[in-house]
Design a protein around this motif. Structure first.
Motif, PDB file in Angstrom:
ATOM      1  N   GLU A   2       0.825  -1.190   0.000  1.00 31.22           N
ATOM      2  CA  GLU A   2       0.000   0.000   0.000  1.00 31.22           C
ATOM      3  C   GLU A   2       0.867   1.252   0.000  1.00 31.22           C
ATOM      4  O   GLU A   2       1.622   1.499   0.934  1.00 31.22           O
ATOM      5  CB  GLU A   2      -0.921   0.021   1.220  1.00 31.22           C
ATOM      6  CG  GLU A   2      -1.953  -1.076   1.213  1.00 31.22           C
ATOM      7  CD  GLU A   2      -2.992  -0.849   2.288  1.00 31.22           C
ATOM      8  OE1 GLU A   2      -3.777  -1.781   2.523  1.00 31.22           O
ATOM      9  OE2 GLU A   2      -3.023   0.232   2.886  1.00 31.22           O
ATOM     10  N   HIS A   4       1.683   5.409   0.018  1.00 25.76           N
ATOM     11  CA  HIS A   4       1.385   6.409   1.021  1.00 25.76           C
ATOM     12  C   HIS A   4       0.002   7.016   0.819  1.00 25.76           C
ATOM     13  O   HIS A   4      -0.611   6.915  -0.237  1.00 25.76           O
ATOM     14  CB  HIS A   4       2.442   7.519   0.960  1.00 25.76           C
ATOM     15  CG  HIS A   4       2.554   8.166  -0.393  1.00 25.76           C
ATOM     16  ND1 HIS A   4       1.793   9.233  -0.762  1.00 25.76           N
ATOM     17  CD2 HIS A   4       3.355   7.864  -1.438  1.00 25.76           C
ATOM     18  CE1 HIS A   4       2.112   9.603  -1.993  1.00 25.76           C
ATOM     19  NE2 HIS A   4       3.055   8.781  -2.428  1.00 25.76           N
ATOM     20  N   ARG A   5      -0.496   7.639   1.874  1.00 27.07           N
ATOM     21  CA  ARG A   5      -1.736   8.399   1.876  1.00 27.07           C
ATOM     22  C   ARG A   5      -2.947   7.600   1.413  1.00 27.07           C
ATOM     23  O   ARG A   5      -3.867   8.128   0.785  1.00 27.07           O
ATOM     24  CB  ARG A   5      -1.588   9.666   1.031  1.00 27.07           C
ATOM     25  CG  ARG A   5      -0.591  10.673   1.622  1.00 27.07           C
ATOM     26  CD  ARG A   5      -0.622  11.977   0.881  1.00 27.07           C
ATOM     27  NE  ARG A   5      -0.150  11.844  -0.491  1.00 27.07           N
ATOM     28  CZ  ARG A   5       1.127  11.896  -0.845  1.00 27.07           C
ATOM     29  NH1 ARG A   5       2.066  12.057   0.079  1.00 27.07           N
ATOM     30  NH2 ARG A   5       1.491  11.790  -2.097  1.00 27.07           N
ATOM     31  N   GLY A   6      -2.983   6.317   1.713  1.00 23.24           N
ATOM     32  CA  GLY A   6      -4.155   5.512   1.416  1.00 23.24           C
ATOM     33  C   GLY A   6      -4.313   5.077  -0.023  1.00 23.24           C
ATOM     34  O   GLY A   6      -5.358   4.537  -0.389  1.00 23.24           O
ATOM     35  N   LEU A   7      -3.325   5.320  -0.867  1.00 20.38           N
ATOM     36  CA  LEU A   7      -3.417   4.872  -2.250  1.00 20.38           C
ATOM     37  C   LEU A   7      -3.207   3.369  -2.323  1.00 20.38           C
ATOM     38  O   LEU A   7      -2.353   2.805  -1.627  1.00 20.38           O
ATOM     39  CB  LEU A   7      -2.383   5.597  -3.128  1.00 20.38           C
ATOM     40  CG  LEU A   7      -2.810   6.939  -3.723  1.00 20.38           C
ATOM     41  CD1 LEU A   7      -3.078   7.960  -2.634  1.00 20.38           C
ATOM     42  CD2 LEU A   7      -1.745   7.448  -4.677  1.00 20.38           C
ATOM     43  N   ILE A   8      -4.015   2.706  -3.143  1.00 24.06           N
ATOM     44  CA  ILE A   8      -3.955   1.253  -3.299  1.00 24.06           C
ATOM     45  C   ILE A   8      -3.487   0.933  -4.717  1.00 24.06           C
ATOM     46  O   ILE A   8      -3.960   1.541  -5.678  1.00 24.06           O
ATOM     47  CB  ILE A   8      -5.354   0.628  -3.071  1.00 24.06           C
ATOM     48  CG1 ILE A   8      -5.882   0.971  -1.677  1.00 24.06           C
ATOM     49  CG2 ILE A   8      -5.311  -0.885  -3.298  1.00 24.06           C
ATOM     50  CD1 ILE A   8      -5.074   0.385  -0.547  1.00 24.06           C
ATOM     51  N   THR A  34      -9.251  10.753 -10.561  1.00 25.97           N
ATOM     52  CA  THR A  34      -8.920  10.641  -9.143  1.00 25.97           C
ATOM     53  C   THR A  34      -8.324  11.957  -8.647  1.00 25.97           C
ATOM     54  O   THR A  34      -7.947  12.820  -9.438  1.00 25.97           O
ATOM     55  CB  THR A  34      -7.899   9.520  -8.891  1.00 25.97           C
ATOM     56  OG1 THR A  34      -6.616   9.909  -9.410  1.00 25.97           O
ATOM     57  CG2 THR A  34      -8.333   8.220  -9.544  1.00 25.97           C
ATOM     58  N   SER A  37      -2.991   9.956  -8.225  1.00 29.72           N
ATOM     59  CA  SER A  37      -2.650   8.622  -8.722  1.00 29.72           C
ATOM     60  C   SER A  37      -1.209   8.631  -9.198  1.00 29.72           C
ATOM     61  O   SER A  37      -0.647   9.684  -9.510  1.00 29.72           O
ATOM     62  CB  SER A  37      -3.577   8.206  -9.871  1.00 29.72           C
ATOM     63  OG  SER A  37      -3.327   8.984 -11.026  1.00 29.72           O
ATOM     64  N   ARG A  52      -6.972   5.886  -4.802  1.00 27.22           N
ATOM     65  CA  ARG A  52      -7.877   5.551  -3.711  1.00 27.22           C
ATOM     66  C   ARG A  52      -9.063   4.726  -4.215  1.00 27.22           C
ATOM     67  O   ARG A  52      -9.593   4.996  -5.310  1.00 27.22           O
ATOM     68  CB  ARG A  52      -8.351   6.821  -3.000  1.00 27.22           C
ATOM     69  CG  ARG A  52      -7.388   7.305  -1.932  1.00 27.22           C
ATOM     70  CD  ARG A  52      -7.841   8.604  -1.310  1.00 27.22           C
ATOM     71  NE  ARG A  52      -7.124   9.737  -1.877  1.00 27.22           N
ATOM     72  CZ  ARG A  52      -5.895  10.105  -1.509  1.00 27.22           C
ATOM     73  NH1 ARG A  52      -5.254   9.426  -0.588  1.00 27.22           N
ATOM     74  NH2 ARG A  52      -5.296  11.140  -2.075  1.00 27.22           N
ATOM     75  N   GLU A  54     -12.207   4.647  -3.704  1.00 23.23           N
ATOM     76  CA  GLU A  54     -13.492   5.269  -4.014  1.00 23.23           C
ATOM     77  C   GLU A  54     -13.603   5.735  -5.461  1.00 23.23           C
ATOM     78  O   GLU A  54     -14.708   6.064  -5.931  1.00 23.23           O
ATOM     79  CB  GLU A  54     -13.768   6.448  -3.073  1.00 23.23           C
ATOM     80  CG  GLU A  54     -12.724   7.540  -3.087  1.00 23.23           C
ATOM     81  CD  GLU A  54     -11.704   7.400  -1.959  1.00 23.23           C
ATOM     82  OE1 GLU A  54     -11.228   8.453  -1.472  1.00 23.23           O
ATOM     83  OE2 GLU A  54     -11.398   6.250  -1.584  1.00 23.23           O
ATOM     84  N   ARG A  71      -7.132  -5.496  -7.252  1.00 24.67           N
ATOM     85  CA  ARG A  71      -6.047  -5.145  -6.326  1.00 24.67           C
ATOM     86  C   ARG A  71      -4.807  -5.988  -6.604  1.00 24.67           C
ATOM     87  O   ARG A  71      -4.851  -7.211  -6.625  1.00 24.67           O
ATOM     88  CB  ARG A  71      -6.503  -5.332  -4.887  1.00 24.67           C
ATOM     89  CG  ARG A  71      -7.603  -4.378  -4.493  1.00 24.67           C
ATOM     90  CD  ARG A  71      -7.625  -4.108  -3.009  1.00 24.67           C
ATOM     91  NE  ARG A  71      -8.700  -3.195  -2.657  1.00 24.67           N
ATOM     92  CZ  ARG A  71      -8.787  -2.527  -1.531  1.00 24.67           C
ATOM     93  NH1 ARG A  71      -7.828  -2.667  -0.625  1.00 24.67           N
ATOM     94  NH2 ARG A  71      -9.788  -1.720  -1.283  1.00 24.67           N
TER      95      ARG A  71
END
Length: 338
Positions: A2, A4-8, A34, A37, A52, A54, A71
């Motif tokens: 994963e 940084h900052r919640g990026l998948i 987004t 990205s 992210r 969402e 993912r």
């Protein structure tokens, strides 16, 4: 894995119908859809892009040259496949492993046998269900083995429903809907903004724009084409501002245009009014420059290499597609200089 900052990191299994276009579309679309990205890695048949979760639905609704998105779990060499799989953490529930080769990659490998071996090496407690699994673990065989959990399969049949032969009014020379949409996506235009096609013909580009919630506007010098374009749009339930106009008059006819995406005529006298192509394309580039705001992108398709861009336009990227012996399409993304 994963960032940084919640990026998948999401794995894009590309369509493989072009060497460079699919990955470029995926990157551009993630950038426009987004808030943040970045490209993690890419290779033959795939791109891994972090963003992210969402924003996944919006990306899936627009992408054209990708088959599946999910993912990303990681990559390994063929000889390390079972050991790598034994360490994977996947969501609870039943699972199935689907291994697939990209093109001619790893021709000697039996994909079904590899899927079974990977499935057998998964951690104890994971139950296999090949028909209706809760989790589909996919493995793309390319430059290595690339593992991801499939989350979306892109419905590519909708593009076939809008191809030339399915329209009530058509001309045989037209972009396939997948390529029309991908070219639109490369410009970074967003839903609710306005796209102009000043050589709209039968409306293929406008159809793809409207189907993504983009406001569509178009023009053509041939009144018959304008009528046919409107007929096609209405047939598929869309609306657009379409007018009869020579390319030189277009800047005065339309306002609040975000981007221009167009596929000009390739030389038939009926579509060019006997104007020499060099002159027509030069006038088109001038009109595009007059229409675009500074820093904005446009997409244009030409049957030859783009001449040195003038009128404050510069080439950002290009993709070439051999259609048949006498036609190679050159897809260009141009930027209006600041």
């Amino acid at each position: 894995m994963e960032p940084h900052r919640g990026l998948i990191p999401y794995f894009f299994e590309l369509s493989g119908e072009h060497d460079t276009f699919p990955a470029a579309e995926a990157v551009a679309l993630c950038r426009s859809e987004t808030d943040e990205s970045h490209l993690v890695t890419s290779g033959e048949g795939y791109a891994v892009i972090a963003f992210r979760p969402e924003f996944l639905n919006n990306i899936c609704e627009r992408v054209a040259l990708t088959r599946r998105i999910g993912r990303y779990l990681g990559s390994c060499r063929l000889e390390d496949a079972e050991e790598f799989a034994s360490m994977l953490e996947i969501p609870e529930g039943t699972f199935a492993v689907r291994a697939k080769k990209f093109g001619q990659s790893m021709c000697e490998v039996n994909a079904a046998a590899l899927s079974a071996a990977i499935g057998a090496s998964m951690k104890k407690g994971c139950k296999v269900d090949l028909k209706n699994p809760d989790v589909e673990l996919r493995v793309l065989l390319s430059s290595g083995l690339h593992f991801y959990i499939s989350e979306r399969e892109i419905d590519r049949a909708v593009f076939e429903d809008r191809r030339v032969a399915k329209r009530p009014f058509f001309s045989p020379i037209s972009l396939h809907p997948r390529y029309a949409r991908a070219l639109i996506n490369l410009t970074g235009i967003k839903k609710g903004e306005t796209l102009l096609d000043p050589f709209c013909g039968t409306g293929g580009i406008l159809l793809e724009a409207a189907s993504m919630g983009i406001k569509a506007a178009g023009s053509d010098i041939d009144p018959l084409m304008v009528d046919g374009c409107i007929e096609n749009l209405q047939y598929f339930g869309f609306d657009a501002d379409v007018q009869v106009s020579d390319i030189g008059s277009v800047p005065e006819m339309f306002s609040n245009i975000t981007t221009v995406v167009t596929d000009p005529p390739y030389g038939r006298s009926t579509s060019t009014r006997n104007e020499e192509l060099t002159s027509l394309y030069d006038r088109a580039l001038k009109s595009v420059s007059d229409i675009l705001s500074e820093g904005k992108l446009c997409g244009i398709v030409l049957p030859r290499e783009c001449p040195e861009c003038r009128y404050s336009l510069e080439i950002c990227e290009s993709h070439f597609q051999r259609v048949h012996r006498s036609l190679t399409r050159h897809y260009y993304i141009l930027r209006k200089r600041d």
